[in-house]
Design a protein around this motif. Structure first.
Motif, PDB file in Angstrom:
ATOM      1  N   PHE A   9      18.809  38.398 -32.045  1.00 46.62           N
ATOM      2  CA  PHE A   9      18.098  39.176 -30.675  1.00 46.62           C
ATOM      3  C   PHE A   9      17.982  37.693 -29.987  1.00 46.62           C
ATOM      4  O   PHE A   9      18.475  37.400 -28.234  1.00 46.62           O
ATOM      5  CB  PHE A   9      16.602  39.758 -30.661  1.00 46.62           C
ATOM      6  CG  PHE A   9      16.257  40.659 -29.630  1.00 46.62           C
ATOM      7  CD1 PHE A   9      16.825  41.153 -28.274  1.00 46.62           C
ATOM      8  CD2 PHE A   9      14.851  39.614 -29.099  1.00 46.62           C
ATOM      9  CE1 PHE A   9      15.970  41.438 -27.015  1.00 46.62           C
ATOM     10  CE2 PHE A   9      13.852  39.778 -27.707  1.00 46.62           C
ATOM     11  CZ  PHE A   9      14.803  41.049 -27.227  1.00 46.62           C
ATOM     12  N   ARG A  10      17.046  37.195 -29.912  1.00 42.59           N
ATOM     13  CA  ARG A  10      16.672  35.578 -28.988  1.00 42.59           C
ATOM     14  C   ARG A  10      17.719  34.589 -28.794  1.00 42.59           C
ATOM     15  O   ARG A  10      18.416  34.200 -27.816  1.00 42.59           O
ATOM     16  CB  ARG A  10      15.670  34.494 -29.771  1.00 42.59           C
ATOM     17  CG  ARG A  10      14.254  35.693 -29.508  1.00 42.59           C
ATOM     18  CD  ARG A  10      13.648  34.297 -30.122  1.00 42.59           C
ATOM     19  NE  ARG A  10      13.542  33.609 -31.686  1.00 42.59           N
ATOM     20  CZ  ARG A  10      12.573  34.211 -32.386  1.00 42.59           C
ATOM     21  NH1 ARG A  10      11.760  35.311 -32.176  1.00 42.59           N
ATOM     22  NH2 ARG A  10      12.800  33.906 -33.848  1.00 42.59           N
ATOM     23  N   TYR A  11      19.168  34.660 -29.911  1.00 44.08           N
ATOM     24  CA  TYR A  11      20.290  34.034 -29.380  1.00 44.08           C
ATOM     25  C   TYR A  11      21.070  34.652 -27.966  1.00 44.08           C
ATOM     26  O   TYR A  11      21.220  33.943 -27.669  1.00 44.08           O
ATOM     27  CB  TYR A  11      21.304  34.332 -30.883  1.00 44.08           C
ATOM     28  CG  TYR A  11      22.896  33.299 -30.905  1.00 44.08           C
ATOM     29  CD1 TYR A  11      22.853  32.284 -30.698  1.00 44.08           C
ATOM     30  CD2 TYR A  11      23.481  34.004 -30.308  1.00 44.08           C
ATOM     31  CE1 TYR A  11      24.153  30.993 -30.590  1.00 44.08           C
ATOM     32  CE2 TYR A  11      24.715  33.089 -29.399  1.00 44.08           C
ATOM     33  CZ  TYR A  11      24.850  31.498 -30.352  1.00 44.08           C
ATOM     34  OH  TYR A  11      26.293  31.263 -30.363  1.00 44.08           O
ATOM     35  N   LEU A  22      19.441  36.988 -25.869  1.00 45.67           N
ATOM     36  CA  LEU A  22      18.821  36.792 -24.925  1.00 45.67           C
ATOM     37  C   LEU A  22      18.794  35.764 -24.161  1.00 45.67           C
ATOM     38  O   LEU A  22      18.853  34.978 -22.558  1.00 45.67           O
ATOM     39  CB  LEU A  22      16.974  36.832 -25.187  1.00 45.67           C
ATOM     40  CG  LEU A  22      16.684  37.290 -23.925  1.00 45.67           C
ATOM     41  CD1 LEU A  22      16.845  38.365 -23.673  1.00 45.67           C
ATOM     42  CD2 LEU A  22      15.172  37.509 -24.819  1.00 45.67           C
ATOM     43  N   SER A  23      19.616  34.479 -24.925  1.00 49.61           N
ATOM     44  CA  SER A  23      19.737  33.015 -24.077  1.00 49.61           C
ATOM     45  C   SER A  23      21.234  33.134 -23.393  1.00 49.61           C
ATOM     46  O   SER A  23      21.309  31.801 -22.827  1.00 49.61           O
ATOM     47  CB  SER A  23      19.731  31.801 -25.203  1.00 49.61           C
ATOM     48  OG  SER A  23      20.387  31.813 -25.810  1.00 49.61           O
ATOM     49  N   ASN A  29      17.492  26.859 -21.508  1.00 49.11           N
ATOM     50  CA  ASN A  29      17.368  27.892 -22.159  1.00 49.11           C
ATOM     51  C   ASN A  29      17.918  28.304 -23.066  1.00 49.11           C
ATOM     52  O   ASN A  29      17.118  28.904 -23.851  1.00 49.11           O
ATOM     53  CB  ASN A  29      18.550  28.686 -20.561  1.00 49.11           C
ATOM     54  CG  ASN A  29      18.505  30.122 -21.118  1.00 49.11           C
ATOM     55  OD1 ASN A  29      17.065  30.894 -20.287  1.00 49.11           O
ATOM     56  ND2 ASN A  29      19.493  30.563 -21.359  1.00 49.11           N
ATOM     57  N   ALA A  30      18.877  27.562 -23.685  1.00 53.84           N
ATOM     58  CA  ALA A  30      19.635  27.708 -24.938  1.00 53.84           C
ATOM     59  C   ALA A  30      18.316  27.504 -25.895  1.00 53.84           C
ATOM     60  O   ALA A  30      17.670  28.382 -27.100  1.00 53.84           O
ATOM     61  CB  ALA A  30      20.493  26.909 -25.455  1.00 53.84           C
ATOM     62  N   PHE A  56      14.942  30.280 -25.436  1.00 53.96           N
ATOM     63  CA  PHE A  56      15.182  31.618 -26.344  1.00 53.96           C
ATOM     64  C   PHE A  56      15.457  31.351 -27.455  1.00 53.96           C
ATOM     65  O   PHE A  56      15.266  32.077 -27.733  1.00 53.96           O
ATOM     66  CB  PHE A  56      16.486  32.171 -25.642  1.00 53.96           C
ATOM     67  CG  PHE A  56      15.476  32.336 -23.853  1.00 53.96           C
ATOM     68  CD1 PHE A  56      16.225  31.879 -22.947  1.00 53.96           C
ATOM     69  CD2 PHE A  56      14.292  33.419 -23.920  1.00 53.96           C
ATOM     70  CE1 PHE A  56      14.490  32.269 -21.184  1.00 53.96           C
ATOM     71  CE2 PHE A  56      13.691  34.137 -22.545  1.00 53.96           C
ATOM     72  CZ  PHE A  56      14.230  33.188 -21.425  1.00 53.96           C
ATOM     73  N   GLY A  57      16.210  30.241 -27.914  1.00 52.90           N
ATOM     74  CA  GLY A  57      17.262  30.781 -29.234  1.00 52.90           C
ATOM     75  C   GLY A  57      16.139  29.966 -30.449  1.00 52.90           C
ATOM     76  O   GLY A  57      16.533  30.430 -30.932  1.00 52.90           O
ATOM     77  N   GLN A  58      14.855  29.093 -30.437  1.00 50.59           N
ATOM     78  CA  GLN A  58      14.403  28.876 -31.318  1.00 50.59           C
ATOM     79  C   GLN A  58      12.936  29.290 -30.659  1.00 50.59           C
ATOM     80  O   GLN A  58      11.915  28.979 -31.898  1.00 50.59           O
ATOM     81  CB  GLN A  58      14.834  27.110 -31.133  1.00 50.59           C
ATOM     82  CG  GLN A  58      16.468  27.448 -32.195  1.00 50.59           C
ATOM     83  CD  GLN A  58      16.583  25.493 -32.426  1.00 50.59           C
ATOM     84  OE1 GLN A  58      15.649  25.581 -32.650  1.00 50.59           O
ATOM     85  NE2 GLN A  58      17.893  25.907 -32.496  1.00 50.59           N
ATOM     86  N   THR A  61      10.785  30.496 -28.619  1.00 57.17           N
ATOM     87  CA  THR A  61       9.937  31.780 -27.763  1.00 57.17           C
ATOM     88  C   THR A  61       9.698  32.524 -29.362  1.00 57.17           C
ATOM     89  O   THR A  61      10.738  32.644 -30.135  1.00 57.17           O
ATOM     90  CB  THR A  61      10.764  32.520 -27.343  1.00 57.17           C
ATOM     91  OG1 THR A  61      12.030  32.942 -27.039  1.00 57.17           O
ATOM     92  CG2 THR A  61      11.006  31.511 -25.354  1.00 57.17           C
ATOM     93  N   ARG A  72      10.156  35.587 -28.744  1.00 65.14           N
ATOM     94  CA  ARG A  72      10.671  36.917 -28.487  1.00 65.14           C
ATOM     95  C   ARG A  72      11.224  37.965 -29.156  1.00 65.14           C
ATOM     96  O   ARG A  72      11.870  37.187 -30.045  1.00 65.14           O
ATOM     97  CB  ARG A  72      11.200  36.865 -27.198  1.00 65.14           C
ATOM     98  CG  ARG A  72      10.368  36.424 -25.826  1.00 65.14           C
ATOM     99  CD  ARG A  72      11.048  36.107 -24.732  1.00 65.14           C
ATOM    100  NE  ARG A  72      11.574  37.493 -23.715  1.00 65.14           N
ATOM    101  CZ  ARG A  72      11.717  37.284 -22.689  1.00 65.14           C
ATOM    102  NH1 ARG A  72      12.623  35.578 -22.266  1.00 65.14           N
ATOM    103  NH2 ARG A  72      12.411  38.645 -22.370  1.00 65.14           N
ATOM    104  N   THR A  73      10.741  39.279 -29.393  1.00 63.09           N
ATOM    105  CA  THR A  73      11.165  39.774 -31.020  1.00 63.09           C
ATOM    106  C   THR A  73      11.804  41.297 -29.890  1.00 63.09           C
ATOM    107  O   THR A  73      11.559  41.683 -28.931  1.00 63.09           O
ATOM    108  CB  THR A  73      10.017  39.979 -31.504  1.00 63.09           C
ATOM    109  OG1 THR A  73       9.036  40.745 -30.707  1.00 63.09           O
ATOM    110  CG2 THR A  73       9.543  38.677 -31.947  1.00 63.09           C
ATOM    111  N   MET A  74      12.866  41.687 -30.442  1.00 59.74           N
ATOM    112  CA  MET A  74      13.079  43.247 -30.283  1.00 59.74           C
ATOM    113  C   MET A  74      11.592  44.107 -30.361  1.00 59.74           C
ATOM    114  O   MET A  74      11.028  44.254 -31.450  1.00 59.74           O
ATOM    115  CB  MET A  74      14.644  43.764 -31.243  1.00 59.74           C
ATOM    116  CG  MET A  74      15.781  43.039 -31.019  1.00 59.74           C
ATOM    117  SD  MET A  74      16.804  43.511 -31.699  1.00 59.74           S
ATOM    118  CE  MET A  74      16.901  43.341 -33.710  1.00 59.74           C
TER     119      MET A  74
END
Lengths: 207, 93
Positions: A26-28, A30-31, B66-67, B70-72, B74, B76-78
């Motif tokens: 999801f985070r992947y 989202l980015s 950004n990568a 958001f990728g690592q 944060t 944030r979850t589904m």
């Protein structure tokens, strides 16, 4: 969550996929896409595709790498669907854009609408505004599929040019040209649709 | 005496078009010595090309931040609803 810790599981354990990899994927996503809704849809499609093709998984990579590879393809498809202008070859768009922005001696045209404008605030300062990412996504989506793939692999995933050449089959010198054209076009697209656009002033800041 | 100077200037002078290509190339490979010389001379003279390079650097930095963010970094979850929906779909698949 420490994403480096990963315990390989038998592939028939798809019931646990969502709990183990859902948030990471999801985070992947989202980015690389603009909204949570799109990211969730992409993750869902990824799992469903993985389920269908799990027999093809040969165990040469971790399950997470395999799933991320599927997700990456889904993201490319998503960009392709979102492109407002389809099928314009990057060379053609580049020639057109370059012709518009530069004079006959191939120097920047002095018209302030054509030469690079003053970007303030800088792109990294705009990151908290989700509208900015919508514009980036749209601009990347305008590129032909191969060009956008290459751009994302290089600039977002940070892959080496040699790795990108191996994946895409593009020669290194062609890759350099392609990346230059992508950057040139994306810069112009961002400038027109964000930095000198009234949308920037009205864009909501929803951190 | 003058002729070689003009010859040299002609060789090192380049268009903004070529400068943008060299800026991009510098992100992906090592520039040759000749490219570096041309790049610096043109960069000193051309305000717009300096701005172009700054903007390209900004775009790259933004993409990387950004990568990473958001990728690592944060958390944030589904949504639980989406997770439940996907699990159901996987069972039904």
């Amino acid at each position: 969550m420490d994403i480096t810790k990963f315990t390989p599981l038998p592939l028939n354990d798809e019931n646990q996929w969502v709990d183990l990899h859902g948030d990471y994927l999801f985070r992947y996503a989202l980015s690389r896409v603009s909204s949570e809704h799109n990211a969730e849809d992409l993750v869902q499609e990824t799992f469903l595709t993985a389920l269908k093709s799990k027999d093809a998984f040969e165990g040469r990579s971790t399950q997470r790498t395999w799933l991320t590879g599927i997700l990456r393809n889904k993201i490319m498809e998503h960009y392709r669907k979102g492109a407002r202008f389809k099928g314009i070859p990057v060379d053609e768009s580049y020639e057109q854009c370059s012709h518009e922005l530069m004079d006959k001696h191939k120097h920047w045209d002095l018209d302030p609408n054509h030469s690079p404008a003053d970007w303030a605030p800088s792109p990294s300062q705009c990151l908290e505004n989700s509208e900015f990412w919508v514009v980036i996504q749209q601009c990347v989506g305008k590129l032909p599929v191969k060009a956008s793939q290459v751009y994302i692999m290089r600039e977002i995933d940070g892959l080496d040019t040699s790795e990108i050449c191996a994946v895409t089959g593009v020669s290194e010198s062609n890759l350099w040209v392609l990346l230059h054209r992508c950057r040139f076009l994306l810069r112009r697209c961002l400038e027109l649709n964000w930095f000198v656009s009234p949308a920037k002033a009205t864009g909501g800041d929803d951190q | 005496m003058v002729a070689p100077v003009f010859w040299l200037l002609d060789k090192v002078a380049m268009s903004c078009d070529v400068h943008t290509q060299i800026v991009s190339a510098s992100f992906d490979r090592r520039l040759t010595l000749f490219e570096k010389i041309k790049y610096h001379i043109h960069g000193i003279a051309c305000h717009f090309c300096r701005r172009y390079e700054r903007q390209l650097n900004g775009m790259r930095k933004a993409a990387r931040i950004n990568a990473l963010e958001f990728g690592q970094r944060t958390h944030r979850t589904m949504s639980p609803e989406s997770k439940a929906r996907i699990k159901e779909l996987l069972k039904g698949g």
